[in-house]
Write a protein that holds these residues in place. Sequence first.
Motif, short mmCIF file in Angstrom:
data_model
loop_
_atom_site.label_atom_id
_atom_site.label_comp_id
_atom_site.label_asym_id
_atom_site.label_seq_id
_atom_site.Cartn_x
_atom_site.Cartn_y
_atom_site.Cartn_z
N ILE A 53 21.92 -23.81 64.72
CA ILE A 53 22.91 -24.74 64.15
C ILE A 53 23.42 -24.23 62.81
N ILE A 54 22.53 -23.61 62.03
CA ILE A 54 23.00 -23.08 60.74
C ILE A 54 23.98 -21.93 60.97
N MET A 55 23.64 -21.07 61.96
CA MET A 55 24.57 -19.99 62.30
C MET A 55 25.92 -20.56 62.74
N PHE A 56 25.83 -21.59 63.58
CA PHE A 56 27.04 -22.23 64.09
C PHE A 56 27.89 -22.77 62.94
N ASP A 57 27.19 -23.36 61.94
CA ASP A 57 27.86 -23.88 60.76
C ASP A 57 28.67 -22.81 60.07
N PHE A 58 27.99 -21.69 59.83
CA PHE A 58 28.69 -20.61 59.13
C PHE A 58 29.87 -20.11 59.96
N GLY A 59 29.63 -20.01 61.27
CA GLY A 59 30.71 -19.58 62.15
C GLY A 59 31.90 -20.52 62.06
N LEU A 60 31.59 -21.81 62.07
CA LEU A 60 32.63 -22.84 62.03
C LEU A 60 33.43 -22.72 60.73
N LEU A 61 32.70 -22.56 59.61
CA LEU A 61 33.38 -22.46 58.32
C LEU A 61 34.24 -21.21 58.27
#
Lengths: 278, 616
Positions: free
Chosen positions: B65-73
């Motif tokens: 989820i943290i990776m996904f967050d960074f990806g999203l940003l």
Amino acid sequence: MMAILFTLFAPIIGGFMYGIERVVKARMQSRIGPPLLQPFYDFVKLMEKRPMMVHSFHAFMGIVFFISTWFAMAVLMLGNDLLIAVFFHIISILALTIGAFSVRSSYSIMGAMRELIHLVSYEPVIILVVVAFYLVTGSFDYRMILSADTIPLLKLPLVFIALVGTIPMLLHKSPFDIAEAHQEIIGGPDIEYSGPFYEAVYTGRWIEYVYVFFLVFLFGGSNYFVGGLLVVFTFLLIMAIDNSTARLDYRKMLKFAWFILIPLAIVNIFFLALGGNS
Amino acid sequence: METLIVLSIVLPILAGFMMLFAKNDAVTYILSCLMLPLLSGMGFMIYTADLPIYINTPDIVNTFIIMFDFGLLAYFLWLGYQRKSLLVGLLAVVQFILLIIVVYMAPVSGTANIYVDKLTAMMYLLVGIVGVPIAIFAAKYMDYAEEDKHKFVGIVVGFLGVMNFAVSVNNIEWFFAVFETTTLASVILIGFRGDKEAVDNSTLALWMNQIGGVAILLSLILMIKDMGVYHFTDLLALDKENITMAAIGFLSIAALVKGAQLPFHKWLLGAMVAPTPVSAILHSATMVKIAPFLLLRLSPIIEGTLLSKMLILTTGFVFVVAAIFALTQDNLKKILAYSTISLLGLMMVAAAVGTPTAVAVSIVLIVFHGFAKGFLFVEAGVLEKLYNAKYIKDMNMLLTKAPLTMLFIFFAFLNMTFIPFGTFIGKWLMIEEASGFLSSGSFVLLILLVTTGGVFLSVLYIKVLGVAIKHHRFSTFDFTPMPKTFLFVGVWYYMWLLVITIFIAPFIANFIGEIAAPIAGKAPIYADGLSLVIGKSTLYFWQIAGALVLLLLIHAAPLFVKFKKVDKMHPYNCGEIYTRQAESYDFDFITKYEKRINSFAITLFLLVLILGGQLL
């Protein structure tokens, strides 16, 4: 039992009040005026007329207006919460305005729109009145208000003034007979009704009289004499104002309600609540 | 039970992807229809299970989820670059930095990351019962001169899964992730048509919602620094004295932004350029409902603080002002959007008051507003596609040309304000509840705000209905039969609303009461048969039934009331021929004050943060 009888006879009581109103008004203008039972004579005559309508939906809305006003009266008398009764009143406004919107007459549509402005003007005040009763008596039930030891008027003088200020809006009396405005839009929402259908709207308005003056009566608390006195006084006052003022436009009504009446009620509630003597 | 919870999150997302790749009519239809029994059934089973349920997740999910967050940003940053929007890019960078700080600071916590209580289960039910029919509706809607049908329906269905996820997270870091994911979904949906207006509005939605994201991150930093926790349940378990109000203040700001409260209302209005199912889904079951949901989660902390009073004033102000703004509009979808903003204000007022009854009110409003708004937007979509009617001033004679659609719209509007429907119960309970606290000034204002906002909404709905019912001599519309899918969705909502309203007393006392009890304690609401008793006041069943019969008569009368033996005549027109038509008023003068109102709203917003968050 009393409540049921009062509800059932509300149209008749309202009719009498209307009859008295016409006599009193005439005397104020140094006329003799119609007989006391004139509204009922009108009733009989209207029922005998040939029924005519613009279309069925419109005619039916007149009947629904009558039924829902009467039902709101029943909710007021038989329920135990004044707030609900106040909200029920909006249903009858819905029937009246939707009906008035549905015909092609400009007068009717303008009347319906003005009726909504009336609603915006008086509704907040009425709810504040009910809340103020709660503040004084600790209940939304009118039976509790009528058996309270204190006279609510003494604690709620400004709220009472606010209510008196809204009565002309509720009952379409001058200077706030804006939705009806006979010389201008020829009765507004009522214009297209005739015969028995007009009778329904007409009788619905009588019930509104009872509804409104019942709220005034509540200011007497357990002292019914004071309550009765208040009703008579308010009735005469409204008639006098109706006779002596000219119609204002809707902006003035809105401003009067929002910048004078609502602040009055709020100030009263504020001081009472903060004083802690509720 | 854990499997069911995971399934109700993952299943819609999977189904969405399948639609996206299959690009097949049958697949899209069957999957979206299948979601209806599946999601509502699973929601019901979770609701009846022994709640609350905590689910511990493996660390890998957290990392993902943290990776996904960074990806999203990073994607937002790219969007900002592509659309040449400095603001979007800047906010993405700020969030990037803040997120790194959060990840760096966050202590290891053993608290479960998924937390499902009754409130969450209710949101599952809402998503299942209200949200899925919109997807079914969308599958048919997109047949009418729209492109990329499968992609659209796929995103809508997937969005439902994201929403389910959003209401079940316990970890606020994860909450940030789903918050941003819903932002992403709304950006894609709003910009779906791809023309300039759509792209501009989606950019607007993006940066406004990113401000909410920044607020969540700031709140997380404060929370971790001062209290060392970042889970909702840990936060609620703390003593009230130990809580940094600034953190809660920032979270409330995020809720206000997501709930499109003034001055951040523009993004929700902008959503109207998208296909109508987008508005339906954003307004009814998903997206904006995160806002009251978040405040409900926090309401035990907020209750009784200065923050609560500031929130009451801010959202109560929005309740009234948005209702007045709605009166100035002519576009049906805009009117509906403003009334959503307004009612969201009321929901948040109730959540911020935080007493047992008020919390119940907030939930009642979430449920009924979801039903009625989904219904209204679906019917607005029908009007748009079958009759090409978007502006209420064009809607002449619709009563005879589109009787069924008008019947549905009429009923949904009645649901939004009149006795005995849920929204009325909300207003009524709110006034009764506030009457008990009159010694506090903000509650006197609350009564005034709730009353006037309610009156303005009633006037708005009556006005819209009146205009739509008006009989003009000419009408540009032709009667068009309703496709079966549209009919099904309409009848579905209609029946639900009708049945719930008849059994409204047990529904509110048992169902809603059960949900509200764990949040704020047992509210003094119970059902006596079919009558609703609240404290000393009673809404008797004869009153409910009477009002319902009257309103049903009013809204169905055009269809069946025909007086046969009565003569017809023309309306009186003072001897003139009909050259003029009376139009409705538009309250245009209010637009003059829009700037002032907006700046006042900004002031209130800052006050929420500064006074409520105790930054002074």
